[in-house]
Design a protein around this motif. Structure first.
Motif, PDB file in Angstrom:
ATOM      1  N   GLY A 149     121.886 106.733  34.167  1.00  0.00           N
ATOM      2  CA  GLY A 149     120.906 106.020  34.974  1.00  0.00           C
ATOM      3  C   GLY A 149     120.205 106.948  35.947  1.00  0.00           C
ATOM      4  O   GLY A 149     120.622 108.085  36.169  1.00  0.00           O
ATOM      5  N   ARG A 150     119.114 106.435  36.524  1.00  0.00           N
ATOM      6  CA  ARG A 150     118.311 107.229  37.456  1.00  0.00           C
ATOM      7  C   ARG A 150     118.219 106.518  38.793  1.00  0.00           C
ATOM      8  O   ARG A 150     117.860 105.341  38.848  1.00  0.00           O
ATOM      9  CB  ARG A 150     116.898 107.440  36.890  1.00  0.00           C
ATOM     10  N   LEU A 151     118.537 107.234  39.862  1.00  0.00           N
ATOM     11  CA  LEU A 151     118.495 106.710  41.226  1.00  0.00           C
ATOM     12  C   LEU A 151     117.293 107.301  41.941  1.00  0.00           C
ATOM     13  O   LEU A 151     117.179 108.521  42.083  1.00  0.00           O
ATOM     14  CB  LEU A 151     119.783 107.083  41.970  1.00  0.00           C
ATOM     15  N   LEU A 152     116.379 106.426  42.367  1.00  0.00           N
ATOM     16  CA  LEU A 152     115.195 106.849  43.112  1.00  0.00           C
ATOM     17  C   LEU A 152     115.416 106.560  44.586  1.00  0.00           C
ATOM     18  O   LEU A 152     115.566 105.403  44.981  1.00  0.00           O
ATOM     19  CB  LEU A 152     113.968 106.085  42.614  1.00  0.00           C
ATOM     20  N   ILE A 153     115.460 107.590  45.400  1.00  0.00           N
ATOM     21  CA  ILE A 153     115.587 107.431  46.847  1.00  0.00           C
ATOM     22  C   ILE A 153     114.171 107.450  47.412  1.00  0.00           C
ATOM     23  O   ILE A 153     113.465 108.446  47.292  1.00  0.00           O
ATOM     24  CB  ILE A 153     116.420 108.566  47.477  1.00  0.00           C
ATOM     25  N   ALA A 154     113.759 106.332  48.029  1.00  0.00           N
ATOM     26  CA  ALA A 154     112.381 106.212  48.502  1.00  0.00           C
ATOM     27  C   ALA A 154     112.300 105.909  49.988  1.00  0.00           C
ATOM     28  O   ALA A 154     111.244 105.557  50.488  1.00  0.00           O
ATOM     29  CB  ALA A 154     111.655 105.134  47.711  1.00  0.00           C
TER      30      ALA A 154
END
Length: 174
Positions: A149-154
């Motif tokens: 999976g991919r975790l986007l920290i925004a």
């Protein structure tokens, strides 16, 4: 003095821009609101498509779904054919997220919101998380991610920058 000239704007009370780069503020919106809208949409687009490589059929979890970034993320992901789960803090915000294209809305005030995400995915987890909250939400979001999976920290709207355990990233190939 006090005037900025540049292609993408600058920090000054006045700015000189090419006519093709100027956008009229929509009626009824403040200049500040009009200023951030294009930035928010671009942030969501770049995060989803250039960083996470979101594909049709992917499952996305969006935190703070009824916020400006959350709504832009929901709309862009739904248009790309992703299944969208969103977290919110009230029934009114849930309705807003559904209207924007969220398939499933989860109340983050519930202590087991992360379990609800896993239940909604039959235990598989989500392919992508858009996290603008930070803090413990980030740690719990990692548990919701499917392998690879991919975790986007925004952002860190919680006011807390998370400490991410690298072993979780390694073991789940995140």
């Amino acid at each position: 003095r006090g005037v900025s000239k540049g292609l993408w704007g600058g920090c000054a009370p006045l700015a000189i821009v090419e006519s093709g780069m100027a956008i009229r503020s929509p009626e009824g919106r403040s200049d500040q609101d009009a200023l951030v809208r294009p930035v928010i949409a671009v942030t969501a687009w770049i995060a989803l498509h250039e960083r996470a490589h979101l594909q049709q059929g992917d499952t996305l979890l969006v935190h703070a779904g009824a916020g400006a970034l959350g709504l832009a993320t929901i709309r862009i992901a739904a248009a790309a054919g992703a299944r969208v789960l969103a977290t919110v803090g009230s029934p009114d915000k849930a309705d807003v997220c559904r209207a924007a294209g969220a398939d499933t809305v989860i109340d983050y005030r519930e202590a087991t919101w992360d379990e609800a995400v896993l239940d909604a995915t039959a235990g598989a987890g989500v392919d992508v998380v858009m996290d603008s909250v930070g803090g413990t939400v980030t740690d719990r979001s990692i548990r919701c991610l499917a392998p690879a999976g991919r975790l986007l920290i925004a952002g860190f709207s919680s006011g807390e920058i998370p400490s991410i355990r690298a072993n979780r990233l390694l073991l789940r190939n995140i």
